[in-house]
Enzyme design. Structure first.
Site, PDB file in Angstrom:
ATOM      1  N   ARG A  27      15.431  12.054  24.357  1.00  0.00           N
ATOM      2  CA  ARG A  27      15.491  13.448  24.851  1.00  0.00           C
ATOM      3  C   ARG A  27      16.814  13.694  25.588  1.00  0.00           C
ATOM      4  O   ARG A  27      17.745  14.286  25.043  1.00  0.00           O
ATOM      5  CB  ARG A  27      14.268  13.740  25.752  1.00  0.00           C
ATOM      6  N   ASP A  28      16.941  13.207  26.800  1.00  0.00           N
ATOM      7  CA  ASP A  28      18.179  13.420  27.563  1.00  0.00           C
ATOM      8  C   ASP A  28      19.370  12.868  26.777  1.00  0.00           C
ATOM      9  O   ASP A  28      20.449  13.482  26.717  1.00  0.00           O
ATOM     10  CB  ASP A  28      18.058  12.719  28.927  1.00  0.00           C
ATOM     11  N   HIS A  75      16.152   9.341  38.700  1.00  0.00           N
ATOM     12  CA  HIS A  75      16.845   9.668  37.436  1.00  0.00           C
ATOM     13  C   HIS A  75      18.302   9.941  37.807  1.00  0.00           C
ATOM     14  O   HIS A  75      18.635  11.016  38.288  1.00  0.00           O
ATOM     15  CB  HIS A  75      16.134  10.912  36.892  1.00  0.00           C
ATOM     16  N   HIS A 128      22.262  10.197  36.756  1.00  0.00           N
ATOM     17  CA  HIS A 128      23.333  10.262  35.760  1.00  0.00           C
ATOM     18  C   HIS A 128      24.508   9.448  36.312  1.00  0.00           C
ATOM     19  O   HIS A 128      24.661   9.284  37.533  1.00  0.00           O
ATOM     20  CB  HIS A 128      23.677  11.722  35.446  1.00  0.00           C
ATOM     21  N   CYS A 136      23.238  16.943  30.319  1.00  0.00           N
ATOM     22  CA  CYS A 136      22.535  18.218  30.188  1.00  0.00           C
ATOM     23  C   CYS A 136      23.552  19.287  29.831  1.00  0.00           C
ATOM     24  O   CYS A 136      24.603  19.395  30.475  1.00  0.00           O
ATOM     25  CB  CYS A 136      21.837  18.551  31.501  1.00  0.00           C
ATOM     26  N   ASN A 174      22.912   9.054  31.312  1.00  0.00           N
ATOM     27  CA  ASN A 174      22.020   8.449  32.310  1.00  0.00           C
ATOM     28  C   ASN A 174      22.410   6.999  32.572  1.00  0.00           C
ATOM     29  O   ASN A 174      23.171   6.400  31.807  1.00  0.00           O
ATOM     30  CB  ASN A 174      20.577   8.447  31.765  1.00  0.00           C
TER      31      ASN A 174
HETATM   32  P1  HMG Z   1      14.714  32.797  27.209  1.00  0.00           P
HETATM   33  O1  HMG Z   1      15.794  33.140  26.240  1.00  0.00           O
HETATM   34  O2  HMG Z   1      14.707  33.469  28.544  1.00  0.00           O
HETATM   35  O3  HMG Z   1      13.266  32.890  26.534  1.00  0.00           O
HETATM   36  O4  HMG Z   1      14.809  31.223  27.449  1.00  0.00           O
HETATM   37  P2  HMG Z   1      12.395  34.117  26.122  1.00  0.00           P
HETATM   38  O5  HMG Z   1      11.030  33.834  26.648  1.00  0.00           O
HETATM   39  O6  HMG Z   1      13.056  35.419  26.463  1.00  0.00           O
HETATM   40  O7  HMG Z   1      12.356  33.962  24.513  1.00  0.00           O
HETATM   41  C1  HMG Z   1      13.519  34.196  23.728  1.00  0.00           C
HETATM   42  C2  HMG Z   1      13.274  33.617  22.332  1.00  0.00           C
HETATM   43  O8  HMG Z   1      13.109  32.190  22.417  1.00  0.00           O
HETATM   44  C3  HMG Z   1      11.996  34.136  21.655  1.00  0.00           C
HETATM   45  O9  HMG Z   1      12.243  34.120  20.262  1.00  0.00           O
HETATM   46  C4  HMG Z   1      10.997  33.058  21.964  1.00  0.00           C
HETATM   47  O10 HMG Z   1       9.926  32.988  21.032  1.00  0.00           O
HETATM   48  C5  HMG Z   1      11.845  31.803  21.878  1.00  0.00           C
HETATM   49  P3  HMG Z   1      12.626  35.486  19.476  1.00  0.00           P
HETATM   50  O11 HMG Z   1      11.483  36.413  19.728  1.00  0.00           O
HETATM   51  O12 HMG Z   1      13.909  35.952  20.103  1.00  0.00           O
HETATM   52  O13 HMG Z   1      12.809  35.012  18.077  1.00  0.00           O
HETATM   53  N1  HMG Z   1      11.292  30.731  22.717  1.00  0.00           N
HETATM   54  C6  HMG Z   1      11.003  29.490  22.281  1.00  0.00           C
HETATM   55  N2  HMG Z   1      11.111  28.917  21.065  1.00  0.00           N
HETATM   56  C7  HMG Z   1      10.713  27.623  20.974  1.00  0.00           C
HETATM   57  N3  HMG Z   1      10.219  26.905  22.029  1.00  0.00           N
HETATM   58  C8  HMG Z   1      10.108  27.457  23.240  1.00  0.00           C
HETATM   59  C9  HMG Z   1      10.509  28.811  23.387  1.00  0.00           C
HETATM   60  N4  HMG Z   1      10.522  29.635  24.452  1.00  0.00           N
HETATM   61  C10 HMG Z   1      11.013  30.810  24.027  1.00  0.00           C
HETATM   62  N5  HMG Z   1       9.633  26.764  24.252  1.00  0.00           N
HETATM   63  C11 HMG Z   1      13.771  29.129  27.976  1.00  0.00           C
HETATM   64  C12 HMG Z   1      13.949  30.584  28.362  1.00  0.00           C
HETATM   65  C13 HMG Z   1      13.068  28.426  29.078  1.00  0.00           C
HETATM   66  C14 HMG Z   1      12.958  29.051  26.687  1.00  0.00           C
HETATM   67  C15 HMG Z   1      15.191  28.541  27.723  1.00  0.00           C
HETATM   68  O14 HMG Z   1      15.946  28.750  28.870  1.00  0.00           O
HETATM   69  C16 HMG Z   1      15.150  27.071  27.417  1.00  0.00           C
HETATM   70  O15 HMG Z   1      14.700  26.653  26.366  1.00  0.00           O
HETATM   71  N6  HMG Z   1      15.645  26.223  28.380  1.00  0.00           N
HETATM   72  C17 HMG Z   1      15.598  24.812  28.237  1.00  0.00           C
HETATM   73  C18 HMG Z   1      16.940  24.251  28.483  1.00  0.00           C
HETATM   74  C19 HMG Z   1      16.928  22.753  28.325  1.00  0.00           C
HETATM   75  O16 HMG Z   1      16.208  22.207  27.506  1.00  0.00           O
HETATM   76  N7  HMG Z   1      17.769  22.053  29.121  1.00  0.00           N
HETATM   77  C20 HMG Z   1      17.913  20.658  29.048  1.00  0.00           C
HETATM   78  C21 HMG Z   1      16.727  19.906  29.551  1.00  0.00           C
HETATM   79  S1  HMG Z   1      16.623  19.813  31.304  1.00  0.00           S
HETATM   80  C22 HMG Z   1      17.645  18.482  31.747  1.00  0.00           C
HETATM   81  O17 HMG Z   1      18.348  17.953  30.946  1.00  0.00           O
HETATM   82  C23 HMG Z   1      17.588  17.977  33.139  1.00  0.00           C
HETATM   83  C24 HMG Z   1      16.757  16.682  33.253  1.00  0.00           C
HETATM   84  O18 HMG Z   1      17.268  15.653  32.435  1.00  0.00           O
HETATM   85  C25 HMG Z   1      16.769  16.208  34.692  1.00  0.00           C
HETATM   86  C26 HMG Z   1      18.184  16.136  35.298  1.00  0.00           C
HETATM   87  O19 HMG Z   1      18.982  15.289  34.896  1.00  0.00           O
HETATM   88  O20 HMG Z   1      18.443  16.975  36.151  1.00  0.00           O
HETATM   89  C27 HMG Z   1      15.292  16.916  32.865  1.00  0.00           C
HETATM   90 MG    MG Z   2      18.870  14.251  32.988  1.00  0.00          MG
END
Ligand code: HMG
Ligand code: MG
Length: 323
Positions: free
Chosen positions: A28-29, A220, A222, A253, A262
């Site tokens: 994932r990450d 966790h 990085h 990220c 990481n």
């Molecule tokens: P948004 O654009 O505000 O979502 O994103 P929305 O609710 O307005 O929906 C827009 C469109 O996206 C719609 O489709 C939804 O159906 C679709 P349309 O009608 O336009 O065709 N949609 C989805 N499709 C599939 N799966 C879903 C989904 N949700 C909406 N779940 C949202 C808001 C939260 C979805 C977006 O901001 C997002 O996906 N963010 C995730 C970002 C991410 O994955 N970041 C990396 C992971 S976190 C990380 O790495 C940190 C970590 O490692 C810890 C650390 O190190 O700090 C964990």
């Molecule tokens: Mg991370």
């Protein structure tokens, strides 16, 4: 050594656990920020290799918007093909009810909800304020609990934020507490930018331990500045017994610009082996999985131990002990 020095050393090592649970976040990450999106078949081979290396908790991917993170778009196929191997936990990131429905349909039994300690990171990563994101997580957690799913939590920017700078330990600990109130069994406290130093890591971990207990804290780190292992060690000294890491040090990220991968799982396992702390991971097999995935991605490994093992093989000198 004087008797007082011996006592100091004992105090330093007293709370290091006999065994550490590793949460492997490579699929994932590790892959979410890569230029290439790997096919689901390649990801399945990767996850299966990690299972064969002895890892029991492997974050398999994310059910997030494919427009935001296209690299994770085939998580459902990966999950469906791997199924539910006995004794293996395969959490997946879920930001909202759309993601939960997809995770459930793919057979997920554990999800991870990911909050941020800062407003800036919450908006960048989740397109919502902290309050809005918690409202979503409350709905997600309630539906997940009703479906009998387990829930892991993340606190991004528990030490430092790419948009707001240093974060006070009690602010991050309060977010961990809120995640536990939603039913998380564990919360991973994240140094998203990799800027932490061991003193800051210790203050962050101690505040989290005080808030939710050491059994529920994971860390966790990085490795942007090469301090992930040092930061992890001080948390282990405080009694933390779960650590997130990524084979080959993959990771990053998209919403934390400039952050490196990481902590490398190989480096963590090698250090713990040397200290007599059990992980259940076969380092030689893990290093082989790391070599394979790094080759597929066209990268050189970020793991010191993996590099050492490769050089030793190339120079035909005896391979250093991996235990
Ligand atoms: P948004 O654009 O505000 O979502 O994103 P929305 O609710 O307005 O929906 C827009 C469109 O996206 C719609 O489709 C939804 O159906 C679709 P349309 O009608 O336009 O065709 N949609 C989805 N499709 C599939 N799966 C879903 C989904 N949700 C909406 N779940 C949202 C808001 C939260 C979805 C977006 O901001 C997002 O996906 N963010 C995730 C970002 C991410 O994955 N970041 C990396 C992971 S976190 C990380 O790495 C940190 C970590 O490692 C810890 C650390 O190190 O700090 C964990
Ligand atoms: Mg991370």
């Amino acid at each position: 050594m004087q008797p007082s020095d011996v006592a100091t050393v004992r105090n330093l090592l007293d709370r290091i656990p006999d065994s550490v649970t590793i949460v492997e976040v490579g699929p994932r990450d590790g892959l979410q920020n890569e230029k290439t999106t790997l096919s689901f078949e390649t990801k399945v081979d990767f996850v299966e290799g990690l299972i064969q290396a002895g890892l029991k908790t492997i974050e398999i991917g994310s059910f997030v918007s494919p427009r935001w993170v296209p690299q994770m778009a085939n998580t459902a196929q990966v999950m469906e093909l791997i199924g539910t191997p006995q004794g293996i936990d395969l959490p997946a990131l879920v930001p909202n009810l759309t993601g939960l429905a997809l995770a459930k349909a793919a057979g997920a039994r554990t999800i991870a909800i990911f909050a941020a300690a800062t407003e800036g990171f919450s908006r960048a990563n989740l397109n919502s304020s902290r309050v809005e994101s918690f409202a979503r997580f409350t709905d997600v957690a309630s539906a997940a609990r009703d479906s009998g799913m387990r829930i892991r939590g993340y606190v991004s920017c528990a030490v430092h934020c790419p948009y707001e700078g240093w974060v006070a330990p009690d602010v991050a600990a309060r977010v961990a507490e809120q995640l536990m109130e939603l039913g998380c069994y564990e919360v991973s406290m994240c140094d998203t930018t990799g800027a932490s130093t061991p003193d800051r890591a210790a203050a962050m971990a101690q505040a989290a331990i005080d808030a939710i207990s050491h059994e529920c804290v994971s860390v966790h780190f990085h490795d942007t500045y090469g301090r992930a292992l040092a930061n992890t060690l001080v948390c282990l000294q405080l009694g933390v017994c779960t650590v997130d890491s990524s084979v080959s040090g993959l990771g990053g990220c998209p919403y934390s610009p400039g952050a490196a991968g990481n902590l490398a799982t190989e480096d963590l396992v090698h250090m713990l082996n040397g200290m007599g702390v059990a992980t259940g991971v076969d380092l030689a097999r893990l290093a082989a999985v790391g070599r394979e995935i790094s080759g597929t991605l066209g990268r050189t490994t970020s793991s010191r131990i993996a590099t050492l093992l490769e050089h030793a093989a190339a120079l035909e000198v005896p391979v250093p002990s991996v235990n």
